[in-house]
Design a protein around this motif. Sequence first.
Motif, PDB file in Angstrom:
ATOM      1  N   TRP A  22       0.877  -1.328  -0.035  1.00  0.00           N
ATOM      2  CA  TRP A  22      -0.013  -0.009  -0.096  1.00  0.00           C
ATOM      3  C   TRP A  22       0.952   1.197  -0.030  1.00  0.00           C
ATOM      4  O   TRP A  22       1.959   1.298   0.520  1.00  0.00           O
ATOM      5  CB  TRP A  22      -0.737   0.021   1.185  1.00  0.00           C
ATOM      6  N   GLY A  23       0.311   2.400  -0.608  1.00  0.00           N
ATOM      7  CA  GLY A  23       1.045   3.599  -0.700  1.00  0.00           C
ATOM      8  C   GLY A  23       0.987   4.578   0.464  1.00  0.00           C
ATOM      9  O   GLY A  23       0.604   5.835   0.284  1.00  0.00           O
ATOM     10  N   GLY A  24       1.070   3.995   1.583  1.00  0.00           N
ATOM     11  CA  GLY A  24       0.952   4.833   2.683  1.00  0.00           C
ATOM     12  C   GLY A  24       1.676   5.935   2.976  1.00  0.00           C
ATOM     13  O   GLY A  24       1.242   7.197   3.350  1.00  0.00           O
ATOM     14  N   PRO A  25       3.180   5.997   2.456  1.00  0.00           N
ATOM     15  CA  PRO A  25       3.806   7.367   2.374  1.00  0.00           C
ATOM     16  C   PRO A  25       3.086   8.486   1.730  1.00  0.00           C
ATOM     17  O   PRO A  25       3.175   9.734   2.153  1.00  0.00           O
ATOM     18  CB  PRO A  25       5.134   6.958   2.138  1.00  0.00           C
ATOM     19  N   HIS A  26       2.471   8.083   0.591  1.00  0.00           N
ATOM     20  CA  HIS A  26       1.771   9.124  -0.170  1.00  0.00           C
ATOM     21  C   HIS A  26       0.599   9.786   0.534  1.00  0.00           C
ATOM     22  O   HIS A  26       0.478  10.974   0.339  1.00  0.00           O
ATOM     23  CB  HIS A  26       1.159   8.492  -1.640  1.00  0.00           C
ATOM     24  N   VAL A  27      -0.026   9.025   1.249  1.00  0.00           N
ATOM     25  CA  VAL A  27      -1.304   9.419   2.077  1.00  0.00           C
ATOM     26  C   VAL A  27      -1.085  10.227   3.171  1.00  0.00           C
ATOM     27  O   VAL A  27      -1.602  10.993   3.413  1.00  0.00           O
ATOM     28  CB  VAL A  27      -2.037   8.244   2.165  1.00  0.00           C
ATOM     29  N   PHE A  28       0.206   9.597   4.162  1.00  0.00           N
ATOM     30  CA  PHE A  28       0.301  10.099   5.337  1.00  0.00           C
ATOM     31  C   PHE A  28       1.955  10.474   5.325  1.00  0.00           C
ATOM     32  O   PHE A  28       2.806   9.717   6.003  1.00  0.00           O
ATOM     33  CB  PHE A  28       0.031   9.299   6.342  1.00  0.00           C
ATOM     34  N   PRO A  29       2.265  11.486   4.507  1.00  0.00           N
ATOM     35  CA  PRO A  29       3.922  11.876   4.384  1.00  0.00           C
ATOM     36  C   PRO A  29       4.256  11.933   5.825  1.00  0.00           C
ATOM     37  O   PRO A  29       5.540  12.002   5.912  1.00  0.00           O
ATOM     38  CB  PRO A  29       3.685  12.836   3.209  1.00  0.00           C
ATOM     39  N   HIS A  30       3.536  12.941   6.865  1.00  0.00           N
ATOM     40  CA  HIS A  30       4.306  13.194   8.016  1.00  0.00           C
ATOM     41  C   HIS A  30       4.471  11.863   8.921  1.00  0.00           C
ATOM     42  O   HIS A  30       5.570  11.755   9.553  1.00  0.00           O
ATOM     43  CB  HIS A  30       3.331  13.948   8.771  1.00  0.00           C
TER      44      HIS A  30
END
Length: 239
Positions: A22-30
């Motif tokens: 899943w592309g979590g870093p794109h969704v929650f970069p903080h």
Amino acid sequence: MEYVKPPRLRSGDSVAVVSTSWGGPHVFPHVFGAGIRALTHRFGLRVVEFPTARMAPDDLAADPRARAADLNAAFADTEIAAVICSIGGDDSARILRYLDADVIRSNPKIMMGFSDSTTQLVYAHQLGLVTFNGPAVMAGFAQLGNFAQAEAHIRSMLFEPTDRLVYEPFPHWVNEYAPWNQPESAQPENAGQFGARDLAIVTNMDFGHTDPQWILPLGITAELDCNMRTFALTEAAVT
């Protein structure tokens, strides 16, 4: 099978960060940023973000070949000492057909993640490598500022291995996070399948979807003492 152990980590080593599910870093970069800072500031590691690391979830879902290509490239790169997953998800099984078994087998290095990342951990383990079920960048490393004992555990497993490691319960833990869509919430820093009639079962262990979590290496001998109620590795997981 005798499994190949990867070299231990040292301050200054380069580690690859990939998003194989899943592309979590794109969704929650903080949240992702907090995990990256933990790797760099707390452990002195040089983080190399591979192309999939911050890719949008829809783009990742549409391209399992790209996710596999990052994993293959990370193993092929002799400057990379470890591969750490950004987060889990529910889609990494689709990359397995595109993984290069020869490249992975020939370049043993630490590969760590949990949850959906277990697919590639088991894949590499079946090739003969020791792999590591443990914290991911966003779920594990990003929360280290709250759990000093977790940092010590990571060091004892991956940086400063000993011939015996006894798992001790963490004194504080959580099994849920503050809402990730609020940037201010991110911290800165059946026994019959086995054929056994008398099988010990351990519950409430500090791994999986909890923080902090133990690192459980696949391919390392361990000892479960039911009388003393202890669980320990009986060899180092890295060389």
